[in-house]
Design an enzyme around this catalytic site. Structure first.
Site, PDB file in Angstrom:
ATOM      1  CG  HIS A   6      45.762   1.120  48.252  1.00  0.00           C
ATOM      2  ND1 HIS A   6      45.917   1.397  46.916  1.00  0.00           N
ATOM      3  CD2 HIS A   6      46.628   0.121  48.527  1.00  0.00           C
ATOM      4  CE1 HIS A   6      46.831   0.571  46.406  1.00  0.00           C
ATOM      5  NE2 HIS A   6      47.284  -0.203  47.359  1.00  0.00           N
ATOM      6  CG  ASP A  66      50.746  -3.787  54.072  1.00  0.00           C
ATOM      7  OD1 ASP A  66      50.721  -2.850  53.270  1.00  0.00           O
ATOM      8  OD2 ASP A  66      51.465  -4.800  53.934  1.00  0.00           O
TER       9      ASP A  66
HETATM   10  C1  SDX Z   1      50.909  -0.893  50.211  1.00  0.00           C
HETATM   11  O1  SDX Z   1      50.573   1.264  45.774  1.00  0.00           O
HETATM   12  C2  SDX Z   1      50.342   0.061  46.084  1.00  0.00           C
HETATM   13  O2  SDX Z   1      49.750  -0.693  45.321  1.00  0.00           O
HETATM   14  C3  SDX Z   1      50.900  -0.379  47.443  1.00  0.00           C
HETATM   15  C4  SDX Z   1      50.549  -1.786  47.894  1.00  0.00           C
HETATM   16  C5  SDX Z   1      51.185  -2.843  46.996  1.00  0.00           C
HETATM   17  O3  SDX Z   1      50.668  -3.974  46.965  1.00  0.00           O
HETATM   18  O4  SDX Z   1      52.250  -2.564  46.415  1.00  0.00           O
HETATM   19  O5  SDX Z   1      49.134  -1.954  47.879  1.00  0.00           O
HETATM   20  C6  SDX Z   1      51.056  -2.068  49.304  1.00  0.00           C
HETATM   21  O6  SDX Z   1      51.807  -0.115  50.305  1.00  0.00           O
HETATM   22  C7  SDX Z   1      49.605  -0.684  50.933  1.00  0.00           C
HETATM   23  C8  SDX Z   1      49.591   0.634  51.753  1.00  0.00           C
HETATM   24  C9  SDX Z   1      50.305   0.372  53.062  1.00  0.00           C
HETATM   25  N1  SDX Z   1      50.472   1.649  53.835  1.00  0.00           N
HETATM   26  C10 SDX Z   1      49.776   1.910  54.938  1.00  0.00           C
HETATM   27  O7  SDX Z   1      48.898   1.182  55.388  1.00  0.00           O
HETATM   28  C11 SDX Z   1      50.192   3.204  55.645  1.00  0.00           C
HETATM   29  C12 SDX Z   1      48.943   4.005  56.071  1.00  0.00           C
HETATM   30  N2  SDX Z   1      48.292   4.533  54.864  1.00  0.00           N
HETATM   31  C13 SDX Z   1      48.765   5.731  54.321  1.00  0.00           C
HETATM   32  O8  SDX Z   1      49.789   6.431  54.814  1.00  0.00           O
HETATM   33  C14 SDX Z   1      48.148   6.151  53.007  1.00  0.00           C
HETATM   34  O9  SDX Z   1      46.827   5.799  53.014  1.00  0.00           O
HETATM   35  C15 SDX Z   1      48.839   5.610  51.773  1.00  0.00           C
HETATM   36  C16 SDX Z   1      50.301   5.868  51.796  1.00  0.00           C
HETATM   37  C17 SDX Z   1      48.620   4.134  51.661  1.00  0.00           C
HETATM   38  C18 SDX Z   1      48.231   6.294  50.542  1.00  0.00           C
HETATM   39  O10 SDX Z   1      48.622   7.604  50.589  1.00  0.00           O
HETATM   40  P1  SDX Z   1      48.041   8.699  49.555  1.00  0.00           P
HETATM   41  O11 SDX Z   1      47.258   8.065  48.481  1.00  0.00           O
HETATM   42  O12 SDX Z   1      49.135   9.607  49.174  1.00  0.00           O
HETATM   43  O13 SDX Z   1      46.989   9.457  50.442  1.00  0.00           O
HETATM   44  P2  SDX Z   1      47.333  10.714  51.320  1.00  0.00           P
HETATM   45  O14 SDX Z   1      48.500  10.422  52.208  1.00  0.00           O
HETATM   46  O15 SDX Z   1      47.387  11.905  50.429  1.00  0.00           O
HETATM   47  O16 SDX Z   1      46.026  10.766  52.232  1.00  0.00           O
HETATM   48  C19 SDX Z   1      44.817  11.258  51.674  1.00  0.00           C
HETATM   49  C20 SDX Z   1      44.024  11.715  52.858  1.00  0.00           C
HETATM   50  C21 SDX Z   1      44.825  12.653  53.794  1.00  0.00           C
HETATM   51  O17 SDX Z   1      43.904  13.524  54.440  1.00  0.00           O
HETATM   52  P3  SDX Z   1      43.707  15.031  53.793  1.00  0.00           P
HETATM   53  O18 SDX Z   1      45.037  15.721  53.947  1.00  0.00           O
HETATM   54  O19 SDX Z   1      43.306  14.826  52.329  1.00  0.00           O
HETATM   55  O20 SDX Z   1      42.606  15.619  54.621  1.00  0.00           O
HETATM   56  O21 SDX Z   1      43.655  10.587  53.685  1.00  0.00           O
HETATM   57  C22 SDX Z   1      44.281  10.692  54.959  1.00  0.00           C
HETATM   58  C23 SDX Z   1      45.393  11.709  54.833  1.00  0.00           C
HETATM   59  O22 SDX Z   1      45.620  12.346  56.074  1.00  0.00           O
HETATM   60  N3  SDX Z   1      44.801   9.359  55.278  1.00  0.00           N
HETATM   61  C24 SDX Z   1      44.765   8.780  56.456  1.00  0.00           C
HETATM   62  C25 SDX Z   1      45.324   7.505  56.267  1.00  0.00           C
HETATM   63  N4  SDX Z   1      45.690   7.351  54.987  1.00  0.00           N
HETATM   64  C26 SDX Z   1      45.369   8.503  54.373  1.00  0.00           C
HETATM   65  N5  SDX Z   1      44.310   9.216  57.655  1.00  0.00           N
HETATM   66  C27 SDX Z   1      44.432   8.342  58.695  1.00  0.00           C
HETATM   67  N6  SDX Z   1      44.966   7.065  58.584  1.00  0.00           N
HETATM   68  C28 SDX Z   1      45.406   6.641  57.387  1.00  0.00           C
HETATM   69  N7  SDX Z   1      45.924   5.398  57.278  1.00  0.00           N
END
Ligand code: SDX
Length: 428
Positions: A306, A363
């Site tokens: 998140h 989710d």
């Molecule tokens: C919702 O914003 C809100 O409030 C949203 C929400 C709401 O109520 O409105 O809470 C609802 O959207 C919840 C999130 C649902 N999405 C997912 O579950 C999809 C999977 N998660 C992600 O793709 C990710 O964690 C996000 C999109 C939720 C957050 O993305 P960020 O903050 O931009 O983080 P990032 O993509 O920059 O990741 C940071 C690091 C990365 O590694 P590095 O490049 O720093 O080494 O964490 C890793 C990413 O690769 N990472 C994950 C991961 N999520 C982040 N690695 C594996 N699995 C994951 N799920």
């Protein structure tokens, strides 16, 4: 809320910038004068450290896993409130008295029907259209029917649009679903409560009366409470950006639905079910976790991570507990829940997930409950949209009520071609 200043020093300038304090949470550096005084922009793709507005609706503390709606902890609202009361709270800023709640519920109940022409509109889709496509389009179409609520400066029209959107979203969502499975669209029943009315429109068939399962209705009401608002998330920020141009409330909320659809946002609940199904068995969980850690795999654990929560999403904790309770009460034994529990257990012990502070989010478990309620997977994000409409329209109204509103228009770091002369085609 006191203000003080910070000093920013660049190679050519030293500027004093005011600090803006809220009622709680981090203070913000007001950079409105930065470009004028230094010629510099700030750079924050994804707006990870950028406050785009002031708001009094929802507060999140991502480090502590705190979520407040108008100051009330989500745990207390989940335990003691119901969705329509939470919708009132988000809109009005205070919990309603019994009289106010009765009047609000009566208003919602008498705005649930959609214009008959919207049915023809839906019939323009193929039967296999994704319900999010149908919902997004039908909500945008509301501005073609309701010309009496497009003066954004009129508080009464803003409020009526909010009532219509909260009231009609379940009707439009159920209509999209019924159309996609070839069942006759069901009209809303005024003698039913909000969630029961939705379940009736979703599942009642002409051939036999539908008995609403109280466990299912209560679980759905809780999920709606938990999904109702979440500060400046991508879809809410979209609604605000569209609203800042003066667009009508229906078009603004339709834009929010489009933003919510993405698998990185509200589309994650549908993606979680697909991921759990693909993993197939708890024995495959470790392989999936390893894949998620491999940057080249392009695979992420959906429902994990998140932007704000670097601790457990408080909503995920509540939904996790509800998951077990609902499946037990409904007598549902879903192997996907075993896979989800194993996935959570393995990931939370894994150094990569610990270092990246990746926890289950809202989710991760919600889809398992929706599945137990016999809601089809492609309707999961539609459920999210029904609930989030209360938050979206509350933010849209707040931005119109707050003085000094301006059109949102971010800048950029330009990395394209520098000025060059045009060449006739024969000289290229
Ligand atoms: C919702 O914003 C809100 O409030 C949203 C929400 C709401 O109520 O409105 O809470 C609802 O959207 C919840 C999130 C649902 N999405 C997912 O579950 C999809 C999977 N998660 C992600 O793709 C990710 O964690 C996000 C999109 C939720 C957050 O993305 P960020 O903050 O931009 O983080 P990032 O993509 O920059 O990741 C940071 C690091 C990365 O590694 P590095 O490049 O720093 O080494 O964490 C890793 C990413 O690769 N990472 C994950 C991961 N999520 C982040 N690695 C594996 N699995 C994951 N799920």
């Amino acid at each position: 809320m006191s203000n003080s200043n910070v000093t920013l020093t660049t190679p050519d300038h030293s500027v004093s910038l005011p600090l803006v304090e809220g009622s709680q949470g981090p203070s913000c550096v007001d950079i409105a004068s930065l470009y004028r005084e230094t010629g510099h922009f700030t750079f924050d793709p994804g707006f990870a450290a950028t406050a785009a507005c002031k708001s009094a609706i929802t507060f999140i503390d991502g480090e502590k896993g705190v979520l407040l709606y108008r100051g009330y902890p989500i745990e207390q609202l989940a335990e003691q409130s119901r969705f329509l009361e939470v919708a009132y709270l988000l809109l009005e800023g205070e919990l309603p008295t019994a009289e106010q709640m009765h009047a609000f519920e009566d208003q919602i109940t008498h705005h649930t029907m959609m214009h008959e022409s919207v049915k023809n509109f839906l019939h323009g889709f193929h039967y296999d259209a994704h319900p999010m496509a149908m919902l997004c389009a039908s909500v945008a179409s509301l501005s073609a029917f309701y010309h009496d609520t497009t003066d954004n400066e009129d508080p009464a029209q803003r409020k009526l649009a909010a009532i219509r959107l909260i009231a009609k979203m379940p009707t439009l969502a159920a209509a999209a679903y019924r159309y996609s499975i070839g069942w006759p669209i069901r009209y809303p029943r005024n003698n039913l409560e909000y969630v029961d009315r939705f379940l009736h429109m979703m599942f009642e068939v002409p051939s036999e009366p539908l008995k609403i399962n109280a466990v299912a209705a209560k679980a759905l009401d809780l999920l709606f409470i938990l999904h109702a608002d979440h500060e400046q998330n991508a879809s809410t920020s979209t609604v605000r950006l569209v609203g800042s141009t003066g667009a009508n409330p229906y078009a603004s909320v339709a834009a929010g639905i489009a933003a919510l659809w993405g698998p990185a946002h509200g589309g994650a609940n549908e993606a979680v079910l697909k991921m759990l199904t693909e993993i197939g068995t708890p024995a495959n969980v470790s392989k999936a976790v390893e894949r998620a850690k491999d940057k080249n795999s392009g695979f992420r654990l959906m429902g994990f991570g998140h932007r704000v929560y670097k601790n457990f999403d408080p909503r995920a904790k509540i939904i996790r507990a509800t998951c077990h309770e609902v499946l037990d009460k409904l007598g549902v034994n879903d192997p996907l829940l075993d896979i989800a529990m194993k996935l959570e257990e393995v990931a939370l012990k894994d150094d990569y997930f610990i270092e990246h502070k990746l926890y289950p989010n809202v989710d991760f478990y919600s889809g398992i409950i929706y599945k137990a309620l016999k809601i089809p997977t492609e309707m999961f994000t539609v459920m999210f949209a029904i609930a989030r409409t209360a938050g979206w329209i509350s933010h849209w109204i707040e931005q119109h009520e707050m003085p000094g509103g301006r059109i949102g228009r971010p800048r950029q770091v330009y990395v394209g071609a520098t000025p060059r002369e045009y060449k006739a085609i024969e000289n290229r």
